[in-house]
Motif scaffolding. Structure first.
Motif, PDB file in Angstrom:
ATOM      1  N   LYS A   1      29.242  24.346  62.169  1.00  0.00           N
ATOM      2  CA  LYS A   1      29.781  23.503  61.213  1.00  0.00           C
ATOM      3  C   LYS A   1      29.230  23.449  59.778  1.00  0.00           C
ATOM      4  CE  LYS A   1      29.505  20.194  64.658  1.00  0.00           C
ATOM      5  NZ  LYS A   1      29.470  18.694  64.976  1.00  0.00           N
ATOM      6  N   GLU A   2      28.100  23.492  59.690  1.00  0.00           N
ATOM      7  CA  GLU A   2      27.418  23.409  58.443  1.00  0.00           C
ATOM      8  C   GLU A   2      27.734  24.570  57.419  1.00  0.00           C
ATOM      9  OE1 GLU A   2      26.096  20.310  57.544  1.00  0.00           O
ATOM     10  OE2 GLU A   2      26.748  19.515  59.357  1.00  0.00           O
ATOM     11  N   ILE A   3      28.099  25.657  57.735  1.00  0.00           N
ATOM     12  CA  ILE A   3      28.084  26.973  57.007  1.00  0.00           C
ATOM     13  C   ILE A   3      28.911  26.657  55.704  1.00  0.00           C
ATOM     14  CG2 ILE A   3      29.883  28.190  57.839  1.00  0.00           C
ATOM     15  CD1 ILE A   3      27.950  30.560  58.485  1.00  0.00           C
ATOM     16  N   ASP A   4      29.799  26.150  55.544  1.00  0.00           N
ATOM     17  CA  ASP A   4      30.522  26.121  54.142  1.00  0.00           C
ATOM     18  C   ASP A   4      30.284  24.679  53.627  1.00  0.00           C
ATOM     19  OD1 ASP A   4      31.760  28.413  54.504  1.00  0.00           O
ATOM     20  OD2 ASP A   4      33.504  27.688  55.627  1.00  0.00           O
ATOM     21  N   LYS A   5      29.365  24.004  54.094  1.00  0.00           N
ATOM     22  CA  LYS A   5      28.909  22.525  53.255  1.00  0.00           C
ATOM     23  C   LYS A   5      27.824  22.789  52.533  1.00  0.00           C
ATOM     24  CE  LYS A   5      30.547  19.483  56.922  1.00  0.00           C
ATOM     25  NZ  LYS A   5      30.162  18.432  57.660  1.00  0.00           N
ATOM     26  N   PRO A   6      27.666  22.308  51.161  1.00  0.00           N
ATOM     27  CA  PRO A   6      26.563  22.691  50.385  1.00  0.00           C
ATOM     28  C   PRO A   6      25.353  21.769  51.011  1.00  0.00           C
ATOM     29  CG  PRO A   6      28.051  20.964  49.400  1.00  0.00           C
ATOM     30  CD  PRO A   6      28.782  21.695  50.594  1.00  0.00           C
ATOM     31  N   LYS A   7      24.177  22.371  51.114  1.00  0.00           N
ATOM     32  CA  LYS A   7      22.969  21.414  51.311  1.00  0.00           C
ATOM     33  C   LYS A   7      22.771  20.381  50.383  1.00  0.00           C
ATOM     34  CE  LYS A   7      20.788  25.829  53.011  1.00  0.00           C
ATOM     35  NZ  LYS A   7      19.461  26.729  52.651  1.00  0.00           N
ATOM     36  N   GLN A   8      22.536  19.263  51.245  1.00  0.00           N
ATOM     37  CA  GLN A   8      22.165  18.045  50.664  1.00  0.00           C
ATOM     38  C   GLN A   8      20.687  18.294  49.781  1.00  0.00           C
ATOM     39  OE1 GLN A   8      22.258  14.830  52.968  1.00  0.00           O
ATOM     40  NE2 GLN A   8      21.883  13.288  51.328  1.00  0.00           N
ATOM     41  N   TYR A   9      20.690  17.840  48.367  1.00  0.00           N
ATOM     42  CA  TYR A   9      19.269  17.961  47.690  1.00  0.00           C
ATOM     43  C   TYR A   9      18.582  16.872  48.270  1.00  0.00           C
ATOM     44  CZ  TYR A   9      16.302  17.963  43.848  1.00  0.00           C
ATOM     45  OH  TYR A   9      15.008  17.701  42.941  1.00  0.00           O
ATOM     46  N   ASP A  10      17.288  17.220  48.347  1.00  0.00           N
ATOM     47  CA  ASP A  10      16.150  16.218  48.803  1.00  0.00           C
ATOM     48  C   ASP A  10      15.190  16.128  47.687  1.00  0.00           C
ATOM     49  OD1 ASP A  10      14.285  14.644  50.214  1.00  0.00           O
ATOM     50  OD2 ASP A  10      13.789  16.148  51.692  1.00  0.00           O
ATOM     51  N   ASN A  11      15.376  14.998  46.887  1.00  0.00           N
ATOM     52  CA  ASN A  11      14.471  14.648  45.751  1.00  0.00           C
ATOM     53  C   ASN A  11      13.182  14.299  46.225  1.00  0.00           C
ATOM     54  OD1 ASN A  11      15.146  12.188  46.609  1.00  0.00           O
ATOM     55  ND2 ASN A  11      15.768  11.332  44.676  1.00  0.00           N
ATOM     56  N   THR A  12      12.695  13.990  47.287  1.00  0.00           N
ATOM     57  CA  THR A  12      11.442  13.883  47.948  1.00  0.00           C
ATOM     58  C   THR A  12      10.711  14.786  48.482  1.00  0.00           C
ATOM     59  OG1 THR A  12      12.315  13.142  49.931  1.00  0.00           O
ATOM     60  CG2 THR A  12      12.222  11.411  48.422  1.00  0.00           C
TER      61      THR A  12
ATOM     62  N   ALA B   1       5.341  17.432  50.002  1.00  0.00           N
ATOM     63  CA  ALA B   1       4.716  18.738  49.739  1.00  0.00           C
ATOM     64  C   ALA B   1       3.389  18.196  49.278  1.00  0.00           C
ATOM     65  CB  ALA B   1       5.210  19.761  49.184  1.00  0.00           C
ATOM     66  N   VAL B   2       3.392  17.532  48.146  1.00  0.00           N
ATOM     67  CA  VAL B   2       2.178  16.984  47.650  1.00  0.00           C
ATOM     68  C   VAL B   2       1.360  16.297  48.603  1.00  0.00           C
ATOM     69  CG1 VAL B   2       1.156  16.113  45.643  1.00  0.00           C
ATOM     70  CG2 VAL B   2       2.803  17.400  44.970  1.00  0.00           C
ATOM     71  N   ASP B   3       1.923  15.295  48.972  1.00  0.00           N
ATOM     72  CA  ASP B   3       1.499  14.411  49.885  1.00  0.00           C
ATOM     73  C   ASP B   3       0.662  15.090  51.216  1.00  0.00           C
ATOM     74  OD1 ASP B   3       1.892  12.169  48.234  1.00  0.00           O
ATOM     75  OD2 ASP B   3       3.735  11.545  49.641  1.00  0.00           O
ATOM     76  N   SER B   4       1.320  16.106  51.686  1.00  0.00           N
ATOM     77  CA  SER B   4       1.132  16.858  52.963  1.00  0.00           C
ATOM     78  C   SER B   4      -0.263  17.564  52.515  1.00  0.00           C
ATOM     79  CB  SER B   4       2.006  17.865  53.638  1.00  0.00           C
ATOM     80  OG  SER B   4       1.604  18.719  54.383  1.00  0.00           O
ATOM     81  N   LYS B   5      -0.226  18.086  51.485  1.00  0.00           N
ATOM     82  CA  LYS B   5      -1.466  18.863  50.956  1.00  0.00           C
ATOM     83  C   LYS B   5      -2.790  18.037  50.681  1.00  0.00           C
ATOM     84  CE  LYS B   5      -3.055  22.353  47.634  1.00  0.00           C
ATOM     85  NZ  LYS B   5      -2.739  23.339  46.762  1.00  0.00           N
TER      86      LYS B   5
END
Length: 145
Positions: free
Chosen positions: A84-95, A100-104
């Protein structure tokens, strides 16, 4: 110098030549997350990763190759959601970068916390031992200065 259309045609020809020389075992070597690794395909064909996404003919050829590989059992089949998702663009995650910084930082703090707990335990053991020594000396009449 080749213009954009000529370069696109060269990339497509290079891709098709590369595909013709590969066996199923070769494709299995470059599977990443259920599809062919785009960076490995780009290296093998001598074109940029961006060409795999921006050149419509090349993108369609790559999709067709992956579909053929799925039919032959080389690549795993797509899930219902992926279809279903193959032709949909990926949603940008600005967080994502912040996560990643918080996890590190969290992992560093957890490691430091473990080290400090071990040090506190060691120091408490020393304090208990020296407390008993001080009490013994006090009872014997020798008061440390």
């Amino acid at each position: 110098m080749a213009n954009g259309q000529q370069k696109a045609k060269q990339n497509l020809d290079a891709f098709q030549s590369w595909v013709a020389t590969q066996q199923d075992e070769d494709f299995k070597q470059i599977i990443f997350r259920g599809q062919l690794s785009r960076s490995e395909v780009a290296k093998a064909t001598g074109c940029g990763k961006s060409a795999l996404n921006q050149n419509p003919e090349l993108r369609q050829s790559l999709k067709q190759l992956e579909d053929d590989l799925r039919d032959r059992g080389v690549l795993p089949p797509l899930t219902h959601i992926a279809k279903k998702e193959i032709d949909k663009p990926k949603q940008y995650d600005n967080t994502a970068n912040r996560k990643a910084v918080d996890s590190k930082r969290l992992s560093l703090l957890e490691a430091e916390n473990i080290e400090l707990k071990a040090k506190v335990k060691e120091l408490e053991g020393q304090l208990q031992r020296f407390g008993e020594l001080s009490e013994t000396l006090s009872e014997m009449g020798f008061m440390p200065r």
